[in-house]
Design an enzyme around this catalytic site. Structure first.
Site, short mmCIF file in Angstrom:
data_model
loop_
_atom_site.label_atom_id
_atom_site.label_comp_id
_atom_site.label_asym_id
_atom_site.label_seq_id
_atom_site.Cartn_x
_atom_site.Cartn_y
_atom_site.Cartn_z
N THR A 22 48.60 59.49 20.35
CA THR A 22 48.20 59.90 19.02
C THR A 22 48.57 58.84 17.99
O THR A 22 49.46 58.03 18.21
CB THR A 22 48.88 61.24 18.64
OG1 THR A 22 48.53 61.59 17.31
CG2 THR A 22 50.40 61.13 18.73
N GLY A 23 47.87 58.87 16.88
CA GLY A 23 48.18 57.97 15.78
C GLY A 23 49.14 58.57 14.78
O GLY A 23 49.53 57.92 13.81
N ASN B 295 38.05 57.20 17.36
CA ASN B 295 39.18 56.39 17.81
C ASN B 295 39.55 56.67 19.26
O ASN B 295 40.40 55.99 19.82
CB ASN B 295 40.39 56.63 16.91
CG ASN B 295 40.82 58.09 16.91
OD1 ASN B 295 40.00 58.98 17.12
ND2 ASN B 295 42.08 58.33 16.66
N ASP B 296 38.92 57.66 19.87
CA ASP B 296 39.18 57.97 21.28
C ASP B 296 38.11 57.43 22.21
O ASP B 296 38.22 57.59 23.43
CB ASP B 296 39.28 59.50 21.47
CG ASP B 296 40.33 60.13 20.58
OD1 ASP B 296 41.43 59.55 20.49
OD2 ASP B 296 40.06 61.18 19.98
N LYS C 41 45.95 57.58 -2.10
CA LYS C 41 46.54 58.52 -1.13
C LYS C 41 46.48 57.86 0.24
O LYS C 41 45.55 57.11 0.55
CB LYS C 41 45.79 59.85 -1.11
CG LYS C 41 44.39 59.78 -0.50
CD LYS C 41 43.77 61.16 -0.39
CE LYS C 41 42.38 61.06 0.25
NZ LYS C 41 41.69 62.36 0.34
N THR D 215 45.23 65.26 17.43
CA THR D 215 44.49 65.89 16.33
C THR D 215 43.05 66.16 16.75
O THR D 215 42.32 65.26 17.12
CB THR D 215 44.51 64.98 15.09
OG1 THR D 215 45.86 64.69 14.75
CG2 THR D 215 43.82 65.66 13.93
N THR E 153 56.60 49.56 19.81
CA THR E 153 57.22 49.44 21.13
C THR E 153 56.18 49.48 22.23
O THR E 153 56.28 48.76 23.23
CB THR E 153 58.24 50.59 21.32
OG1 THR E 153 59.18 50.57 20.25
CG2 THR E 153 58.97 50.44 22.64
N ASP F 131 44.30 63.04 23.23
CA ASP F 131 44.54 62.85 21.81
C ASP F 131 45.22 64.12 21.28
O ASP F 131 45.23 65.15 21.97
CB ASP F 131 43.20 62.61 21.11
CG ASP F 131 43.36 62.43 19.61
OD1 ASP F 131 44.34 61.80 19.19
OD2 ASP F 131 42.50 62.94 18.88
N LYS G 70 45.45 52.85 23.14
CA LYS G 70 45.13 54.01 23.97
C LYS G 70 44.37 53.60 25.22
O LYS G 70 44.70 54.03 26.34
CB LYS G 70 44.29 55.01 23.16
CG LYS G 70 45.04 55.74 22.05
CD LYS G 70 44.13 56.74 21.36
CE LYS G 70 44.84 57.50 20.27
NZ LYS G 70 44.00 58.53 19.64
#
Length: 1229
Positions: free
Chosen positions: A832-833, A961-962, A722, A415, A905, A413, A938
């Site tokens: 990564t996102g 998320n990982d 935001k 971040t 993609t 990842d 991922k």
């Protein structure tokens, strides 16, 4: 609907819809009904008894079930079943090899050691269970009409539990009462998911007793909810009150077991799930089990050992049959009644018993012990210790340490893994004007942050509703403040941009030379207001746990407007300095009255006439004594600044913390919050209480969050939003080209970008949306989908205010770590996102990309275009490889290609039609960067590479998320960073910094793989070598199954006398020093390609064992040829020589020899000779039909015994020594 007719429509009256039927056992299987445990309804009371109690039991065994259950579990191992079969076979007289009880020794010893290990582990679990079950909590007793102390294990579904601040929640409870006047409760879920940031829970909406002192006896409602499940984020059901009104329930009303009450003095809840039905226990799956690659290869070698055993036994059986058939008239006693073929069949099974040690039964136990030793040294490696976080490496998977030395692909990842996940506000663009914040830009890699002290409650004396209070004494404060880390509560220094600062200063000081337009000033004010309030930040301070705004009627918006008109003061029109300086303190003090105990409240409105008169009086006071008003204003400002300096923000993400601190740097300060209002300081205006109407939280689908407020200056309903620029720019009505250019520039600099927008709603428009939103909130079925649709309906036609650029600082030594891993032959992928430009910039910063590398970008608009592009890129890469071959360079040109793809993609690339092309392209590239990828993508990428390329994969990440990616990889590593602990809790190993990967893989991974691979080969070697001694003897005893050694020595030789040295070798051996492995990462790949543990190495080891066994047998044979020694006397020098050969063989193979090695070798020799001498001196009938009495003592008194042992040992080990010495010389060259 599964909840019954009429239960899915939010709030309704039972007169309009028929009630749900009373609970039955059939009904219990569909959903759960909860009522107070002291109910008088016998049917409901019987139903409550069907639910599990709160007592937990994580032990595997009980006193009675341990023996049968443990034996049954151990029988799942094929080796254990095999040795039990041999022990039973030895009780059959016709195939008996030696005393039946001796054959039981190996399997009994192994089963006993394993059982002892299991019972120790289970006893630890038992003590933990007993401790948890014995914890006390306060449960309501209907007989005593009060709350009484009760053990956790005695809590039942339907009980009312009273909890105080800092107490742990004993069961899953529905929140019915909170001491907070707004019905809010804060919990910390660190015990559940590792996250230490506070999460808000709310009392059930429209609960009749809300806001009053709660009395369980007055609770007559019935709760219908879903059956227990492990989904932590979902809870569905409804509560039906006695008047027939039904209220929808959701996860925000549920207090989960193991969480801790924070910042709330008291709460009361009713238990809905208890014990093993709680969500925490249903998510507790225990330690993860993975089979290592080495272990899979070991099973193959064990099968080859079985084949070898079969061949040797078959040879003996055929030989014995032929030998029996060759005797017509024997001069010695031979069993002539048994046919030779049948005799050979019997001998086959006899030889299976005699040669049983060929199958290394102790190898499995030895591997477990070695891995525990390896983990101990990894865990205590000081170079993997993070002093700042007081964190060391965690080894959560105990059986895949050797896989760390075989990694070929690393998926990371970005971040929080490559970067710090500590955000620093760096740039912003407002109204199309860019503010570079150059001072922040220069210091962004050395930004200053002050960690905050954590907060807790004083149950008795500290009011939760005060904004300021008298400072507590130091010793008093220390009793209430408890350390807590992990929430984003650091105070980050942000240096304001001079140009932007001047424009904001114009609000309070008209001496500024630059006069902004009213429209620009509106954008700037709303921009920072959005930064301050569009979040879920909890405001705290060292002395007070949480800042809230007391619920008091707002002053009418007309009065606020009138005040600004009278002062000609408006952020939307030009202001004069005199008007600002003359702001009367008396009027401000009346409008924003400081309440009791320092809380800031809004005054109650009075009549317009009175208010007008007071306002005029205030104006006259100001005009007559402006100096006094100015001094009062300065005093107030000083007090506010003193209070503000102590504020601590606890945010759920580092982005939120950075934005709130940025707003605070521009004096737009969030000072307090409640469920219904926010307290904000605005420059030139002062403190304003803003009515908070709704919060639409961030989710991965929308990629944004919004707050709906009533604007404090205009009175309009405003939505502040935001979110990701890719989403907000599409939702904005007219995004400016300047802002887009600024976004692109920020991305190229590697900044994380967020867009800030707003939308003004008309009252009728808001009312229409509110009705639909309330229906979605109260719905039970499809609640999440309805809320998502409701938020999306609101977040349209936004007005873009500006954008922010936040830098995520790169972790230390990341470039060096990636360079070392690539030199070690490990391909590094980044999943990564983030947007593409940001990911590429970070890749350059961490040296994943070099200036000479060629980027292959795959951003396709359709699946067909994606297929065509992949084919073109493959041809381009192949052309580069062909060019390299023509030029004759040693290194492939493909190492210079870097593939970069976006999420859309990547989704097409993972489909069956394009999967092969994607694999072909990616495996030829030096690295791959997947941007805008989802957590599912991922994991799919990792699985694709692992399964189709057949390589060892490692995934590393720090966030929730990982998790899926970490679990799919062969080795999953979690980083205990800023995004909670989900990744760590799902990982095999947990580290605190990315740089630790180099030491973990290049040193410990190399050592673990090398040690275990060589130890397994050594085990196989020593077993084959010793078994062959027995096999060669069969050629001289008619293949009768006789042995030339004592049966006790035969059984214990491999099980005891030679078992300890391999363990020390597997734990302590270092083929190369750690410094060398770190300086030369190429050695990591060399160890994989050296074929340490490959099929043909098994046969080389077996051939070496055959050679040594031949020497060990025939040198004593020829030395004692023609003498009158007996069978046991002939076997004595053979056993002694075999012991020396096996032990010295390991000394030759060892690269590290310490005093521990020497002690173990000496103990092995001492134990053997001590045992045989003891047996020789005192044993008379312990090994019938032979008698070992005096044999060893006699043999050791002759010099021939020692000469034979020395010659045998030297002749057997000379080839091995020459081979090893030659290899070491070549390696060090």
């Amino acid at each position: 609907c599964q909840w019954g007719h009429g239960c899915c429509h939010g709030l309704m009256n039972s007169t309009e819809q028929p009630s749900c039927p009373h609970a039955t056992k059939e009904h219990h299987r569909m959903k759960r009904t909860v009522v107070p445990s002291f109910t008088e309804n016998e049917e409901l009371k019987e139903l409550l008894q069907l639910y599990k109690s709160n007592k937990i039991r994580t032990t595997k065994y009980s006193f009675l079930s341990f023996l049968p259950k443990n034996v049954f579990e151990q029988l799942h191992r094929f080796a254990n079943v095999y040795f039990i079969f041999l022990a039973a076979l030895n009780f059959v007289p016709v195939v008996e090899a030696f005393q039946p009880e001796i054959a039981l020794v190996p399997i009994v010893l192994v089963l006993s050691l394993t059982a002892l290990k299991d019972i120790c582990e289970d006893y630890r679990r038992f003590k933990t269970d007993r401790l948890i079950n014995g914890l006390l909590c306060r449960v309501y007793s209907s007989t005593q009409q009060s709350y009484v102390d009760q053990c956790w294990k005695n809590v039942q579904v339907g009980d009312f539990v009273h909890l105080s601040c800092n107490e742990i929640i004993p069961a899953d409870m529905l929140l019915l009462y909170s001491s907070d006047p707004h019905g809010v409760c804060y919990i910390e879920t660190a015990n559940l998911d590792g996250e230490t940031n506070l999460k808000q829970r709310q009392v059930v909406s429209d609960f009749p007793l809300q806001g009053e002192e709660f009395t369980p006896e007055s609770f007559h409602s019935r709760i219908e909810c879903e059956n227990p499940n492990n989904d932590l984020s979902r809870f569905r059901g409804y509560m039906e009150h006695s008047n027939g009104v039904r209220v929808g329930l959701h996860s925000g009303n549920l207090l989960l077991r193991s969480c801790t009450i924070r910042n709330t003095e008291t709460v009361v809840g009713i238990v809905v799930y208890a014990g093993h039905e709680t969500k925490a226990m249903m998510n507790n799956s225990g330690p993860r089990y993975k089979r290592s690659k080495l272990e899979k290869h070991l099973n193959t070698d064990i099968l080859w050992c079985v084949v070898l055993l079969f061949v040797m036994c078959l040879t003996a059986a055929i030989g014995h049959g032929l030998w029996m058939n060759s005797f017509k008239e024997s001069i010695f006693q031979v069993d002539t009644e048994t046919p030779p073929a049948l005799a050979g069949f019997y001998i086959f099974w006899t030889m299976v018993i005699v040669l049983q040690v060929l199958i290394p039964i102790s190898l499995y136990v030895s591997i477990e012990i070695v891995k525990l030793g390896q983990i101990y040294f990894i865990h205590n490696d000081l170079s993997l210790y993070n002093k700042q976080l007081d964190s060391r490496i965690q080894c959560r998977a105990l059986n895949i340490t050797e896989d760390l030395g075989q990694i070929q692909y690393l998926f990371s990842d970005k971040t929080g893994t490559l970067t710090e996940n500590k955000m620093v506000f760096c740039r912003c663009s407002i109204f199309g004007v860019e503010y570079p914040h150059e001072e922040n830009g220069r210091n962004r890699y050395s930004g200053k942050s002050l960690s905050c002290r954590s907060l807790s409650c004083n149950r008795s004396s500290v009011s939760l509703h005060t904004l300021t209070a008298e400072p507590m004494e130091e010793d008093q404060l220390s009793g209430h403040v408890q350390p807590r880390t992990g929430a984003f509560c650091s105070r980050m220094e942000v240096v304001p941009d001079p140009a932007l600062g001047r424009k904001l200063n114009w609000l309070t000081n008209h001496s500024s030379s630059e006069t902004p337009s009213s429209m620009e000033l509106t954008y700037i004010t709303d921009f920072f207001l959005a930064l301050a309030i569009c979040n879920s930040v909890v405001v705290s301070s060292p002395n007070q746990p949480r800042h809230v705004v007391k619920r008091t009627p707002l002053k009418s918006l007309e009065e606020v407007k009138l005040m600004f008109q009278r002062f000609s003061f408006s952020p939307f029109s030009a202001l004069s300095p005199s008007q600002i300086k003359g702001s009367p303190h008396s009027l401000k003090s009346r409008l924003f009255i400081r309440g009791k105990r320092g809380s800031l409240t809004l005054s109650t409105p009075v009549s317009n006439t009175t208010d007008d008169q007071e306002t005029e009086d205030d104006l006259k006071d100001t005009q007559t004594n402006p100096d006094e008003a100015r001094q009062s204003m300065q005093d107030l400002t000083k007090q506010v600044e003193e209070i503000t300096d102590e504020l601590v923000y606890e945010a759920e993400s580092p982005d939120e913390a950075a934005l709130v601190h940025a707003a605070r740097a521009y004096r737009c300060t969030l000072r307090g919050r409640s469920a219904e209002s926010l307290l904000v300081d605005l420059p030139g205006i002062g403190s304003l209480a803003i009515q908070l109407l709704h919060i639409l939280p961030f989710d991965s689908n929308r990629k944004r969050m919004s707050v709906v407020v009533r604007h404090p200056l205009t009175g309009q309903v405003v939505v502040f939003t935001k979110g990701a620029d890719s989403v907000i720019m599409d939702l904005a009505e007219s995004p400016t080209e300047k802002t887009q250019k600024h976004l692109d520039a920020y991305a190229r600099e590697g900044l994380r970008t967020l867009c800030i927008a707003k939308k003004v709603l008309k009252e009728d428009e808001y009312d229409l949306w509110l009705k639909a939103h309330m229906l979605a909130e109260s719905s039970i079925e499809n609640r999440e989908e309805l809320l998502l649709e409701s938020a999306q309906r609101l977040e349209t036609n936004l007005t873009l205010l500006g954008t922010t650029g936040i830098v995520d600082r790169l972790q230390e030594e990341v470039p060096e770590t990636i360079a070392a891993l690539q030199r070690a032959g490990i391909k590094v992928w980044v999943l990564t996102g983030d947007k593409q430009e940001t990911a590429i910039n970070i890749a350059y910063a961490c040296k994943l990309l070099c200036a000479s590398d060629k980027l292959l970008t795959a951003n396709c608009g359709s699946k067909d275009a994606c297929a065509a592009l992949f084919e073109d890129l493959i041809l381009e890469v192949q052309g580069g490889e062909s060019l390299t071959a023509l030029t004759g360079n040693g290194e492939s040109m493909s190492s210079s290609f870097i593939l970069v793809t976006d999420g859309r993609t990547l989704g097409w690339a993972l489909e069956d039609e394009l999967r092969s092309n994607f694999l072909e392209l990616s495996r030829r590239c030096k690295a791959v960067i997947c941007c805008r990828s989802t957590p599912l993508q991922k994991s799919q990428v990792v699985q694709l590479i692992r399964d189709h390329l057949g390589v060892m994969t490692l995934a590393v990440g720090d966030g929730a998320n990982d998790v899926s990616m970490i679990q799919v990889a062969d080795v999953g590593i979690g980083i205990s960073g800023q995004e909670g602990m989900q990744a760590v809790m799902s990982s095999d190993f947990a580290i605190s910094r990315f740089k630790h990967l180099s030491k973990l893989l290049l040193v410990h991974g190399h050592w673990c793989y090398s040690r275990l691979a060589n130890m397994i080969q050594y085990f196989i070697y020593k077993n084959v070598m010793y078994v062959n001694l027995l096999f060669w003897y069969q050629f001289f005893c008619g293949f009768s199954g006789s042995v030339m050694t004592n049966s006790w020595v035969l059984i214990l030789f491999n099980l005891i006398f030679t078992s300890a040295p391999p363990l020390i070798y597997g734990i302590l051996n270092q083929d190369l020093p750690a410094d060398t492995l770190m300086e030369l990462p190429e050695l990591y790949q060399d160890a994989q390609t050296s074929k340490t543990f490959v099929p043909y190495m098994f046969w080389i080891t077996v051939l070496d064992a055959f050679y040594q066994s031949l020497v060990c047998f025939f040198v004593p044979y020829f030395a004692y040829a023609g003498s009158d020694v007996g069978v046991l006397s002939f076997g004595s020098p053979i056993n002694a020589s075999a012991l020396f050969i096996i032990l010295l063989h390991q000394v030759i193979e060892s690269n590290t020899l310490t005093w521990i090695h020497m002690v173990v070798l000496v103990l092995s020799c001492t134990s053997y000779f001590g045992f045989v001498l003891l047996l020789s001196g005192f044993c008379v009938t312990c090994s019938p039909p032979v008698n070992p009495l005096g044999i060893e003592l006699l043999q050791m008194s002759h010099s021939l015994f020692y000469i034979t042992c020395v010659l045998t040992t030297v002749a057997a080990l000379l080839p091995r020594y020459a081979h090893t010495h030659t290899l070491q010389k070549l390696m060090y060259r």
